[in-house]
Design a protein around this motif. Sequence first.
Motif, PDB file in Angstrom:
ATOM      1  N   PRO A 314       0.787  -1.249  -0.020  1.00 50.33           N
ATOM      2  CA  PRO A 314      -0.027   0.035   0.015  1.00 50.33           C
ATOM      3  C   PRO A 314       0.863   1.290   0.112  1.00 50.33           C
ATOM      4  CG  PRO A 314       0.058  -0.968   2.288  1.00 50.33           C
ATOM      5  CD  PRO A 314       1.124  -1.847   1.322  1.00 50.33           C
ATOM      6  N   GLY A 315      -0.017   2.324   0.270  1.00 53.85           N
ATOM      7  CA  GLY A 315       0.816   3.518   0.152  1.00 53.85           C
ATOM      8  C   GLY A 315       1.606   3.779   1.484  1.00 53.85           C
ATOM      9  N   SER A 316       2.613   4.712   1.514  1.00 51.13           N
ATOM     10  CA  SER A 316       3.477   4.736   2.714  1.00 51.13           C
ATOM     11  C   SER A 316       3.982   6.246   2.873  1.00 51.13           C
ATOM     12  CB  SER A 316       4.725   4.073   2.501  1.00 51.13           C
ATOM     13  OG  SER A 316       5.593   4.484   3.412  1.00 51.13           O
ATOM     14  N   LYS A 317       3.966   6.710   4.047  1.00 53.41           N
ATOM     15  CA  LYS A 317       4.260   8.200   4.410  1.00 53.41           C
ATOM     16  C   LYS A 317       5.946   8.107   4.449  1.00 53.41           C
ATOM     17  CE  LYS A 317       3.729  12.305   4.977  1.00 53.41           C
ATOM     18  NZ  LYS A 317       4.418  12.582   3.822  1.00 53.41           N
ATOM     19  N   ILE A 348       0.713   0.530  -4.538  1.00 50.85           N
ATOM     20  CA  ILE A 348      -0.020   1.776  -4.834  1.00 50.85           C
ATOM     21  C   ILE A 348       0.747   2.827  -4.174  1.00 50.85           C
ATOM     22  CG2 ILE A 348      -2.244   2.970  -4.349  1.00 50.85           C
ATOM     23  CD1 ILE A 348      -2.733   0.346  -5.682  1.00 50.85           C
ATOM     24  N   CYS A 349       1.105   3.673  -4.815  1.00 44.92           N
ATOM     25  CA  CYS A 349       1.933   4.859  -4.306  1.00 44.92           C
ATOM     26  C   CYS A 349       3.279   4.632  -3.901  1.00 44.92           C
ATOM     27  CB  CYS A 349       1.103   5.861  -3.464  1.00 44.92           C
ATOM     28  SG  CYS A 349       1.613   7.759  -3.283  1.00 44.92           S
ATOM     29  N   GLY A 350       3.419   4.766  -2.370  1.00 46.66           N
ATOM     30  CA  GLY A 350       4.693   4.282  -1.934  1.00 46.66           C
ATOM     31  C   GLY A 350       5.284   2.796  -2.350  1.00 46.66           C
ATOM     32  N   GLY A 351       3.812   1.970  -2.347  1.00 48.70           N
ATOM     33  CA  GLY A 351       4.101   0.582  -2.784  1.00 48.70           C
ATOM     34  C   GLY A 351       4.828   0.623  -4.110  1.00 48.70           C
ATOM     35  N   PHE A 352       4.113   1.174  -4.628  1.00 45.33           N
ATOM     36  CA  PHE A 352       4.516   1.289  -6.377  1.00 45.33           C
ATOM     37  C   PHE A 352       5.875   1.662  -6.401  1.00 45.33           C
ATOM     38  CE2 PHE A 352       4.273   4.582 -10.079  1.00 45.33           C
ATOM     39  CZ  PHE A 352       5.051   3.546 -11.129  1.00 45.33           C
ATOM     40  N   GLN A 353       6.402   2.762  -5.543  1.00 42.97           N
ATOM     41  CA  GLN A 353       7.781   3.155  -5.732  1.00 42.97           C
ATOM     42  C   GLN A 353       8.691   1.867  -5.163  1.00 42.97           C
ATOM     43  OE1 GLN A 353       7.310   6.396  -2.812  1.00 42.97           O
ATOM     44  NE2 GLN A 353       6.792   7.909  -4.233  1.00 42.97           N
ATOM     45  N   MET A 354       8.299   1.202  -4.087  1.00 43.04           N
ATOM     46  CA  MET A 354       9.041  -0.046  -3.702  1.00 43.04           C
ATOM     47  C   MET A 354       9.050  -0.983  -4.749  1.00 43.04           C
ATOM     48  SD  MET A 354       7.499  -0.334   0.246  1.00 43.04           S
ATOM     49  CE  MET A 354       6.863   1.011   0.922  1.00 43.04           C
ATOM     50  N   VAL A 365      13.399  14.597   2.444  1.00 46.61           N
ATOM     51  CA  VAL A 365      11.856  15.137   3.068  1.00 46.61           C
ATOM     52  C   VAL A 365      11.411  13.878   3.671  1.00 46.61           C
ATOM     53  CG1 VAL A 365      11.383  16.627   1.184  1.00 46.61           C
ATOM     54  CG2 VAL A 365      10.720  14.087   0.596  1.00 46.61           C
ATOM     55  N   GLU A 366      11.958  12.698   3.687  1.00 42.87           N
ATOM     56  CA  GLU A 366      11.397  11.412   4.219  1.00 42.87           C
ATOM     57  C   GLU A 366      12.226  10.858   5.353  1.00 42.87           C
ATOM     58  OE1 GLU A 366       9.753   8.293   1.749  1.00 42.87           O
ATOM     59  OE2 GLU A 366       7.975   9.510   1.501  1.00 42.87           O
ATOM     60  N   ASN A 367      13.552  10.982   5.008  1.00 36.58           N
ATOM     61  CA  ASN A 367      14.344  10.201   5.832  1.00 36.58           C
ATOM     62  C   ASN A 367      15.902  10.771   5.569  1.00 36.58           C
ATOM     63  OD1 ASN A 367      15.883   7.607   6.478  1.00 36.58           O
ATOM     64  ND2 ASN A 367      13.771   6.966   6.322  1.00 36.58           N
ATOM     65  N   GLU A 408      -4.051  11.697  -6.507  1.00 40.25           N
ATOM     66  CA  GLU A 408      -2.702  11.393  -6.281  1.00 40.25           C
ATOM     67  C   GLU A 408      -2.206  12.480  -5.122  1.00 40.25           C
ATOM     68  OE1 GLU A 408      -0.010  11.333  -9.564  1.00 40.25           O
ATOM     69  OE2 GLU A 408      -1.787  11.330 -10.902  1.00 40.25           O
ATOM     70  N   ILE A 409      -1.179  11.761  -4.240  1.00 42.04           N
ATOM     71  CA  ILE A 409      -0.820  12.608  -3.249  1.00 42.04           C
ATOM     72  C   ILE A 409       0.626  11.960  -2.668  1.00 42.04           C
ATOM     73  CG2 ILE A 409      -1.006  13.116  -0.448  1.00 42.04           C
ATOM     74  CD1 ILE A 409      -3.854  12.325  -0.588  1.00 42.04           C
ATOM     75  N   HIS A 410       1.797  12.486  -3.344  1.00 39.00           N
ATOM     76  CA  HIS A 410       3.082  11.987  -3.077  1.00 39.00           C
ATOM     77  C   HIS A 410       4.093  13.058  -3.465  1.00 39.00           C
ATOM     78  CE1 HIS A 410       3.484  11.848  -7.701  1.00 39.00           C
ATOM     79  NE2 HIS A 410       2.196  11.460  -7.785  1.00 39.00           N
ATOM     80  N   MET A 411       5.177  13.013  -2.825  1.00 36.90           N
ATOM     81  CA  MET A 411       6.390  13.690  -2.933  1.00 36.90           C
ATOM     82  C   MET A 411       7.334  13.308  -4.244  1.00 36.90           C
ATOM     83  SD  MET A 411       5.984  15.804  -0.451  1.00 36.90           S
ATOM     84  CE  MET A 411       7.375  16.478  -0.102  1.00 36.90           C
ATOM     85  N   GLY A 412       7.087  11.629  -4.257  1.00 36.43           N
ATOM     86  CA  GLY A 412       8.034  11.160  -5.098  1.00 36.43           C
ATOM     87  C   GLY A 412       7.718  11.371  -6.785  1.00 36.43           C
ATOM     88  N   ILE A 413       8.788  11.344  -7.324  1.00 38.23           N
ATOM     89  CA  ILE A 413       8.577  11.406  -8.887  1.00 38.23           C
ATOM     90  C   ILE A 413       9.582  10.227  -9.544  1.00 38.23           C
ATOM     91  CG2 ILE A 413       9.339  12.554 -10.989  1.00 38.23           C
ATOM     92  CD1 ILE A 413       8.949  15.331  -9.581  1.00 38.23           C
ATOM     93  N   ILE A 442      -1.793   6.334  -8.250  1.00 40.19           N
ATOM     94  CA  ILE A 442      -3.361   6.719  -8.161  1.00 40.19           C
ATOM     95  C   ILE A 442      -4.151   5.888  -6.865  1.00 40.19           C
ATOM     96  CG2 ILE A 442      -5.914   6.735  -9.298  1.00 40.19           C
ATOM     97  CD1 ILE A 442      -4.250   7.102 -11.773  1.00 40.19           C
ATOM     98  N   HIS A 443      -4.427   6.878  -5.963  1.00 39.77           N
ATOM     99  CA  HIS A 443      -5.384   6.377  -4.659  1.00 39.77           C
ATOM    100  C   HIS A 443      -6.633   6.080  -5.087  1.00 39.77           C
ATOM    101  CE1 HIS A 443      -2.130   6.622  -1.970  1.00 39.77           C
ATOM    102  NE2 HIS A 443      -1.672   7.822  -2.312  1.00 39.77           N
ATOM    103  N   GLY A 444      -7.493   5.230  -4.713  1.00 41.11           N
ATOM    104  CA  GLY A 444      -8.941   5.107  -4.929  1.00 41.11           C
ATOM    105  C   GLY A 444      -9.082   4.721  -6.195  1.00 41.11           C
TER     106      GLY A 444
END
Length: 502
Positions: A314-317, A348-354, A365-367, A408-413, A442-444
């Motif tokens: 899933p997404g991750s902060k 999804i989102c953070g999960g997609f990035q992973m 910004v995250e770590n 969409e809600i993310h910092m990542g590109i 895309i969330h939702g």
Amino acid sequence: MFVILAFLFEIKMTKNLRPIMLVGTGSDVGKSILVTGICRILKQKGYTPAPFKAQNMSLNSFVTKDGLEIGRAQAVQAEAAGISCTTEMNPVLLKPSGANKSQVILHGKPIGDQTARSYFLGNNKQELFKEVKKAFTKLQAQYSPIVLEGAGSISELNLKHRDIVNMRMAQYANAAVYLVADIDRGGVFASVYGSIALLDEDERKLIKGIIINKFRGDISLFEEGKKMIEDLTNVPVLGVIPFAKDIYIEEEDSLALDTKNKAITTGKINIAVVLLPFISNFTDFNRLEKDERVHLFYTRSKEDLKKADIIIIPGSKNTIADMQFLRNAELAQEILNAYEQKKKVIGICGGFQMLGQSISDPHHVENDIHTIPGLGIIPAHTTMAAEKTTSQCNFTFKAYEETCTGYEIHMGITSFEHQQKLNTINNTPEGYMDEHCWGTYIHGIFDNSIVIDDLLKNFSIENTSETFDYKKYKEENYDKLAAHLVSNLDMDYIIAQMQSSL
Ligand SMILES: NC(=O)CC[C@H](N)C(=O)O
């Protein structure tokens, strides 16, 4: 006749009604859902209510039409009120992103990270409260009444002078305040009595009623208790609300995750959502978990991941911290094994990035870490940018023609060595897919039936349910909640208070 009616209607709509505010003896007493229900009842009666919570802390957020971020609870309440959500409904959103650290969102945009200590002790709370008041005034110019929600308990004495969300807000708004207590947890007499006794005289004057929430069993047995609370506090008890298990309203994070499935089952398509420490936007899976073909569960168990039919990251902060968690807990290997065995893996989102080759965070910004490898399943590289992307979107999924919606809600590109797009947004490719895996920002996305049907199409379990209309289902449940409250809460009293000027 028509003119008179139109005139009366007009008065009802535009008169500035006294705000209503629900505050709590503690957190999780059910304020949020009560605000949702009251918004719905007022809408049904022809008023134009809008929800407001000065400050929310949540990793489940939503994006307004103009691309600004707010807490999902206010988005849900606005939906119940039949209006589009705006950032004025939740001017301050805190998104926990590390140990004692939160990203602060003001008027829908991040203004940086703050540690709990600097946030609570820094003198900028005055500034923040000014901003909160601005948002409230703007909202009040548009809607009436405003239904405010407090946060946690109103008697946190040590934090009170820096409060921007509870009684200080109530005083500013001159709201008619209702104190909500959770009887399921016990201690209801002490918490109601104590919460009111610890208020200043000016604050106490605003308390117009008490609501006893989450009652289980025979309400008539509590008649005497109700009278005792009234005698003790001199405040009327306006309702004892029975626990309602069969009404579905999206809940706030802390509550929601506790009640989710955590284990695998048999006889259904098992979908494992990896329970990341910084999991965000898990409301993405609310619709999917309602599908009769599916058993969706949240897990950190290697064994259950091994047995699952589909794995969703899933997404991750905090994508980097959660990627490290996947490795340390040996879940990364389990996900790779599943992919090799041609099971479906979704991000999804953070999960997609992973799912990609690498994740970099040059601006931290995250770590504190600069770059770490991802799972390496898809040929993508992600870099956390200084600017946050927040937008609602219409898109098409795979080769389907139907228009889907999401946000969409993310910092990542994310960039690709070569892209096999999953979605198309305004003629632009988005996400990535191969035969057994896909990822998207895309969330939702699962709120769109075709995405669910596509995901489940190769499993032998038959679709016995009729097409499930999620929007209609949510609307029916807002009505159910309204009916439940109308029969257990003195709404006439609340409306009379709302119509009084003091
Ligand atoms: N919602 C998310 O999953 C966000 C992913 C990641 N933390 C980012 O900001 O890009």
